[in-house]
Design an enzyme around this catalytic site. Structure first.
Site, PDB file in Angstrom:
ATOM      1  N   ASP A   1       3.609  -4.561   7.779  1.00 60.96           N
ATOM      2  CA  ASP A   1       2.353  -3.747   8.226  1.00 60.96           C
ATOM      3  C   ASP A   1       0.721  -4.886   8.094  1.00 60.96           C
ATOM      4  O   ASP A   1       0.626  -5.909   6.955  1.00 60.96           O
ATOM      5  CB  ASP A   1       1.786  -2.984   6.730  1.00 60.96           C
ATOM      6  CG  ASP A   1       0.294  -2.373   6.048  1.00 60.96           C
ATOM      7  OD1 ASP A   1      -0.646  -3.261   6.974  1.00 60.96           O
ATOM      8  OD2 ASP A   1       1.006  -1.702   4.687  1.00 60.96           O
TER       9      ASP A   1
ATOM     10  N   LYS B   1     -10.642  -1.368  10.277  1.00 56.98           N
ATOM     11  CA  LYS B   1     -10.763  -2.005   9.694  1.00 56.98           C
ATOM     12  C   LYS B   1     -11.008  -3.577  10.643  1.00 56.98           C
ATOM     13  O   LYS B   1     -11.166  -4.229  10.199  1.00 56.98           O
ATOM     14  CB  LYS B   1      -9.608  -2.433   8.746  1.00 56.98           C
ATOM     15  CG  LYS B   1      -9.047  -1.218   7.651  1.00 56.98           C
ATOM     16  CD  LYS B   1      -7.886  -1.727   7.001  1.00 56.98           C
ATOM     17  CE  LYS B   1      -7.196  -0.630   6.290  1.00 56.98           C
ATOM     18  NZ  LYS B   1      -7.577  -0.083   5.059  1.00 56.98           N
TER      19      LYS B   1
ATOM     20  N   HIS C   1       0.901  -1.404  -0.128  1.00 61.75           N
ATOM     21  CA  HIS C   1      -0.046  -0.038   0.042  1.00 61.75           C
ATOM     22  C   HIS C   1       0.987   1.119   0.057  1.00 61.75           C
ATOM     23  O   HIS C   1       1.731   1.444   0.557  1.00 61.75           O
ATOM     24  CB  HIS C   1      -1.254  -0.479   1.334  1.00 61.75           C
ATOM     25  CG  HIS C   1      -1.681   1.205   1.526  1.00 61.75           C
ATOM     26  ND1 HIS C   1      -1.853   2.055   1.290  1.00 61.75           N
ATOM     27  CD2 HIS C   1      -3.410   0.925   1.259  1.00 61.75           C
ATOM     28  CE1 HIS C   1      -2.799   3.342   2.086  1.00 61.75           C
ATOM     29  NE2 HIS C   1      -3.499   1.866   1.391  1.00 61.75           N
TER      30      HIS C   1
ATOM     31  N   GLN D   1      -4.161  -5.252   6.734  1.00 65.07           N
ATOM     32  CA  GLN D   1      -5.441  -6.240   6.466  1.00 65.07           C
ATOM     33  C   GLN D   1      -5.729  -8.070   6.697  1.00 65.07           C
ATOM     34  O   GLN D   1      -5.913  -7.982   6.440  1.00 65.07           O
ATOM     35  CB  GLN D   1      -5.605  -6.612   4.453  1.00 65.07           C
ATOM     36  CG  GLN D   1      -6.124  -4.984   3.393  1.00 65.07           C
ATOM     37  CD  GLN D   1      -7.056  -4.874   3.956  1.00 65.07           C
ATOM     38  OE1 GLN D   1      -7.138  -5.606   4.280  1.00 65.07           O
ATOM     39  NE2 GLN D   1      -6.859  -3.231   3.735  1.00 65.07           N
TER      40      GLN D   1
ATOM     41  N   CYS E   1      -4.987   2.618  -3.331  1.00 63.13           N
ATOM     42  CA  CYS E   1      -3.743   2.829  -3.082  1.00 63.13           C
ATOM     43  C   CYS E   1      -3.134   2.169  -2.968  1.00 63.13           C
ATOM     44  O   CYS E   1      -1.447   1.798  -2.048  1.00 63.13           O
ATOM     45  CB  CYS E   1      -4.221   3.507  -1.801  1.00 63.13           C
ATOM     46  SG  CYS E   1      -5.179   4.551  -0.797  1.00 63.13           S
TER      47      CYS E   1
HETATM   48  N1  C6P Z   1      -6.302   0.756   2.777  1.00 69.24           N
HETATM   49  C1  C6P Z   1      -8.210  -0.108   1.005  1.00 69.24           C
HETATM   50  O1  C6P Z   1      -9.219   0.603   1.004  1.00 69.24           O
HETATM   51  P1  C6P Z   1      -4.976   3.576   6.738  1.00 69.24           P
HETATM   52  O2  C6P Z   1      -5.585   4.307   5.667  1.00 69.24           O
HETATM   53  O3  C6P Z   1      -4.095   4.315   7.242  1.00 69.24           O
HETATM   54  O4  C6P Z   1      -6.022   2.885   7.909  1.00 69.24           O
HETATM   55  O5  C6P Z   1      -4.328   2.238   6.035  1.00 69.24           O
HETATM   56  C2  C6P Z   1      -3.683   2.122   5.032  1.00 69.24           C
HETATM   57  C3  C6P Z   1      -3.256   0.709   4.233  1.00 69.24           C
HETATM   58  C4  C6P Z   1      -1.799   0.185   4.614  1.00 69.24           C
HETATM   59  N2  C6P Z   1      -1.561  -0.360   4.778  1.00 69.24           N
HETATM   60  C5  C6P Z   1      -2.572  -1.573   3.765  1.00 69.24           C
HETATM   61  C6  C6P Z   1      -2.318  -2.796   3.681  1.00 69.24           C
HETATM   62  C7  C6P Z   1      -4.401  -0.792   4.051  1.00 69.24           C
HETATM   63  O6  C6P Z   1      -5.013  -1.316   3.166  1.00 69.24           O
HETATM   64  C8  C6P Z   1      -4.326   0.139   4.088  1.00 69.24           C
HETATM   65  C9  C6P Z   1      -5.537   1.055   3.784  1.00 69.24           C
HETATM   66  C10 C6P Z   1      -7.178   0.952   2.910  1.00 69.24           C
HETATM   67  O7  C6P Z   1      -7.484  -0.787   0.964  1.00 69.24           O
HETATM   68  C11 C6P Z   1      -7.809   2.512   2.102  1.00 69.24           C
HETATM   69  S1  C6P Z   1      -6.731   2.572   1.567  1.00 69.24           S
END
Ligand code: C6P
Length: 420
Positions: A208, A234, A131, A211, A374
């Site tokens: 990370d 999430k 991401h 997910q 993203c």
């Molecule tokens: N992915 C998606 O629709 P935040 O926004 O900081 O809570 O998470 C960022 C992030 C980091 N790593 C991974 C693997 C992610 O999937 C995400 C967030 C969302 O896929 C929003 S872009």
């Protein structure tokens, strides 16, 4: 509380009753079919009630007052650290740092650890399926400090090239920063193979878990990582709350990311000393209500059991791959075997732009994400501008996947693909 304990079957009907939003209709009048869980999950009544309860009965600032409300709020807030610790099997509660989200957690490592311990020429290895949140902070550090950023490439099926990984992770590697699961394709990354490679060279490992933590049992001790980043929103919890778990020695050696109130021990007109870990990293008034309600989200997931959450999603993704695979014009991206992916199906429909597919799906009540997710390097590797992504969670059903498939067929008819 209707969430179930580990001994009862996974009763999706009972789970759905805990999520009031699933009863609503969208603008078209269709019943909501929420398949955008990788972006953010819905919230059960238990979490919503906890937010209300906090503001109604306990609202006060934390770690500051000796009055009853402040002590109650502090206890509730810090009590969630133990819930998070247990959820990821971290050795110590003090290793759990509350942030705003995964993005902030990764930036905390880049600023607090990277800027202190990485020098020009040091190598940071990430992957092509990260991401943006796990790419851009390292690019910024590269431009600022002259570190070398290396990528483990993606193979055409959305998995990582492990042979290349064995070559690229070497004695100059100081950090492996890697996702546990691709948000764009659902690929589950074999961390059990990659982390030992990095550890053999003494590298630090950041995972990370944005997910993975919401969807499967994650045990940081079994994983052998040094940092784990994830987001409450999430995994049934509120927005504005994230976690950075880090090994105590690393957190203690790191510089603070933000400075100000609550993160200090002493301040004079000349200088300041830092509070202990984790408070050193929690400057200013945090999202108190959000953290407390995140505790209710963790309780909910614990009551279901993460093994059962994973098994449920595996069933859904297996069904979804077969069901969507039968729809003419649909190309599915990512690992072909359901067992290699989380509850995510990224796809395109021949001759129809993903945004148009998303709009037709919305008119059927089906909420999906259409775009680059993203993860633009993934799109570039697939040579597509965007995909449509359906992502599942505990309350989704095979019947909802049927609605999705029917709506794609409708999109096909609408845009004339089947008749062409
Ligand atoms: N992915 C998606 O629709 P935040 O926004 O900081 O809570 O998470 C960022 C992030 C980091 N790593 C991974 C693997 C992610 O999937 C995400 C967030 C969302 O896929 C929003 S872009």
């Amino acid at each position: 509380m209707t969430a179930q304990n580990g001994h009862r079957p996974f009763d999706v009907g009972a789970i759905r009753r805990d999520f009031p939003i699933l009863k609503r209709e969208v603008a078209s009048g269709a019943r909501l079919v929420y398949l955008d869980n990788a972006a953010t999950s819905q919230k059960p009544v238990q979490v919503i009630a906890e937010i209300t309860r906090y503001y109604r009965d306990h609202n006060a600032n934390i770690h500051r007052g000796v009055h009853t409300l402040s002590m109650e709020a502090s206890e509730l807030y810090d009590g969630v650290r133990e819930k998070v610790r247990a959820f990821i099997n971290a050795p110590r509660e003090s290793e759990v740092v509350f942030t705003r989200n995964t993005t902030e957690s990764i930036n905390l490592v880049a600023y607090g650890w990277g800027r202190k311990f990485l020098a020009a020429g040091d190598e940071v290895v990430i992957s092509e399926i990260e991401h943006h949140s796990n790419i851009v902070p390292w690019q910024v550090l590269r431009d600022e400090r002259g570190i070398v950023l290396k990528y483990i490439p993606m193979l055409p099926d959305g998995t990582l090239d492990l042979e290349y990984a064995r070559q690229v992770i070497g004695p100059r590697t100081k950090l492996l920063a890697i996702t546990a699961m691709s948000n764009a394709l659902g690929t589950i990354v074999p961390l059990h193979e990659l982390i030992p490679l990095a550890k053999a060279h003494g590298a630090v490992v950041l995972v990370d878990g944005a997910q993975s933590v919401p969807h499967m049992a994650v045990d940081v001790q079994a994983l052998g990582a040094d940092f784990l980043a994830f987001s409450s929103h999430k995994m049934l919890g509120p927005t504005g709350v994230g976690v950075l778990w880090g090994r105590q020695e690393l957190l203690a050696a790191m510089d603070p990311f933000m400075s100000g109130g609550d993160m200090i021990l002493t301040v004079t007109m000349e200088s300041a000393t830092w509070n202990e870990v984790p408070y050193k990293f929690e400057a200013g008034t945090p999202n108190i209500a959000g953290v407390i309600a995140f505790g209710a989200a963790i309780d909910y997931l614990q009551s279901l059991g993460m093994e059962r959450v994973r098994a449920h999603e595996l069933e859904l993704v297996d069904y979804g791959l077969r069901r969507l695979g039968d729809v003419p014009g649909v190309t599915i991206y990512g690992p072909p075997d359901a067992a290699d992916r989380g509850g995510v199906i990224s796809f395109s429909v021949e001759d129809v732009h993903p945004h148009d597919v998303g709009q037709v799906l919305d008119s059927h009540g089906v909420a999906v994400r259409a775009g680059h997710h993203c993860a633009q390097p993934v799109m570039a590797a697939l040579n597509v501008p965007a995909t449509v992504r359906a992502s599942f969670y505990i309350y989704n059903t095979p019947a909802e996947i049927d609605v999705l498939a029917g709506a794609i067929e409708e999109a096909n008819r609408y845009f004339g693909v089947l008749s062409a």
